[in-house]
Design an enzyme around this catalytic site. Structure first.
Site, PDB file in Angstrom:
ATOM      1  N   ARG A  28       1.031  -1.191   0.151  1.00  0.00           N
ATOM      2  CA  ARG A  28      -0.346  -0.074   0.218  1.00  0.00           C
ATOM      3  C   ARG A  28       0.875   1.584   0.123  1.00  0.00           C
ATOM      4  NH1 ARG A  28      -4.511  -1.814   0.149  1.00  0.00           N
ATOM      5  NH2 ARG A  28      -5.387  -3.864   1.068  1.00  0.00           N
ATOM      6  N   ASP A  29       0.292   1.650  -0.788  1.00  0.00           N
ATOM      7  CA  ASP A  29       1.321   3.521  -0.824  1.00  0.00           C
ATOM      8  C   ASP A  29       1.169   4.439   0.643  1.00  0.00           C
ATOM      9  OD1 ASP A  29       2.450   5.370  -3.418  1.00  0.00           O
ATOM     10  OD2 ASP A  29       1.501   6.194  -1.692  1.00  0.00           O
ATOM     11  N   ILE A  30       2.290   5.059   1.198  1.00  0.00           N
ATOM     12  CA  ILE A  30       2.240   5.368   2.498  1.00  0.00           C
ATOM     13  C   ILE A  30       1.429   6.714   2.406  1.00  0.00           C
ATOM     14  CG2 ILE A  30       4.301   6.662   2.631  1.00  0.00           C
ATOM     15  CD1 ILE A  30       5.125   5.785   4.651  1.00  0.00           C
ATOM     16  N   ASN A  84       5.901   6.215 -13.463  1.00  0.00           N
ATOM     17  CA  ASN A  84       6.501   7.873 -13.376  1.00  0.00           C
ATOM     18  C   ASN A  84       6.886   7.461 -13.777  1.00  0.00           C
ATOM     19  OD1 ASN A  84       3.367   9.309 -12.433  1.00  0.00           O
ATOM     20  ND2 ASN A  84       3.977   9.567 -10.300  1.00  0.00           N
ATOM     21  N   VAL A  93      10.753   7.801  -6.293  1.00  0.00           N
ATOM     22  CA  VAL A  93      11.448   7.034  -6.254  1.00  0.00           C
ATOM     23  C   VAL A  93      12.110   5.796  -7.322  1.00  0.00           C
ATOM     24  CG1 VAL A  93      11.746   4.871  -5.054  1.00  0.00           C
ATOM     25  CG2 VAL A  93      10.127   6.089  -4.609  1.00  0.00           C
ATOM     26  N   HIS A  97       8.129   1.684 -10.725  1.00  0.00           N
ATOM     27  CA  HIS A  97       7.121   0.325  -9.731  1.00  0.00           C
ATOM     28  C   HIS A  97       5.703   1.222 -10.335  1.00  0.00           C
ATOM     29  CE1 HIS A  97       8.464   4.392  -8.009  1.00  0.00           C
ATOM     30  NE2 HIS A  97       7.225   4.747  -8.120  1.00  0.00           N
ATOM     31  N   HIS A  99       2.082   2.250 -10.653  1.00  0.00           N
ATOM     32  CA  HIS A  99       1.014   2.632  -9.354  1.00  0.00           C
ATOM     33  C   HIS A  99      -0.726   2.594  -9.649  1.00  0.00           C
ATOM     34  CE1 HIS A  99       2.824   6.138  -7.015  1.00  0.00           C
ATOM     35  NE2 HIS A  99       3.515   6.029  -8.989  1.00  0.00           N
TER      36      HIS A  99
END
Ligand code: 5GP
Ligand code: ZN
Length: 110
Positions: A28-30, A84, A93, A97, A99
């Site tokens: 899960r994204d923070i 991205n 980052v 990755h 999203h």
């Protein structure tokens, strides 16, 4: 950046994984930007999508299959996949990755 210093290499090893398969995890994204906001992270460190040519066709296909599995696992019938690629596109980052965004966006992706 050496992978040992890489946040997502560390989260791949030690993170709280929502789902996983050989070579890929979802967390899960923070700082969620939608009702559901997951990150899919490959074990293999490449800095960004710009280097996707380093993945074999089999790895790339398995990554795409896993993205669909993660969305299904979260009960999402419709969703957005966002990468991205590079700082000018908002990448912060530098470990590839994806999203996975479901439901209403709660914040605008910048
Ligand atoms: P980017 O901006 O590179 O496309 O996406 C990086 C994402 O990583 C951001 O959405 C940010 O909220 C998320 N993030 C940054 N640090 C952490 C962390 O320590 N844990 C988790 N779960 N997500 C993080
Ligand atoms: Zn890494």
């Amino acid at each position: 950046m050496l992978p040992d210093d890489c946040l997502f290499c560390r989260l791949y090893r030690d993170g709280d994984h929502v789902a996983s398969t050989e070579g890929f995890v979802a967390i899960r994204d923070i700082n969620p930007q939608a009702e559901t906001h997951l990150l899919v992270i490959p074990e293999r460190h490449i800095d960004s999508f710009h280097d996707i040519g380093e993945f074999s066709p089999d790895e790339a296909k398995r990554m795409l299959d896993f993205l669909a599995e993660v969305a299904a696992h979260e009960g999402l019938s419709d969703y957005r996949l966002v990468v991205n690629a590079g700082p000018e596109a908002g990448q912060t980052v530098f470990h590839l990755h994806w999203h996975v965004l479901g439901g209403k966006l709660t914040r605008r992706m910048t």
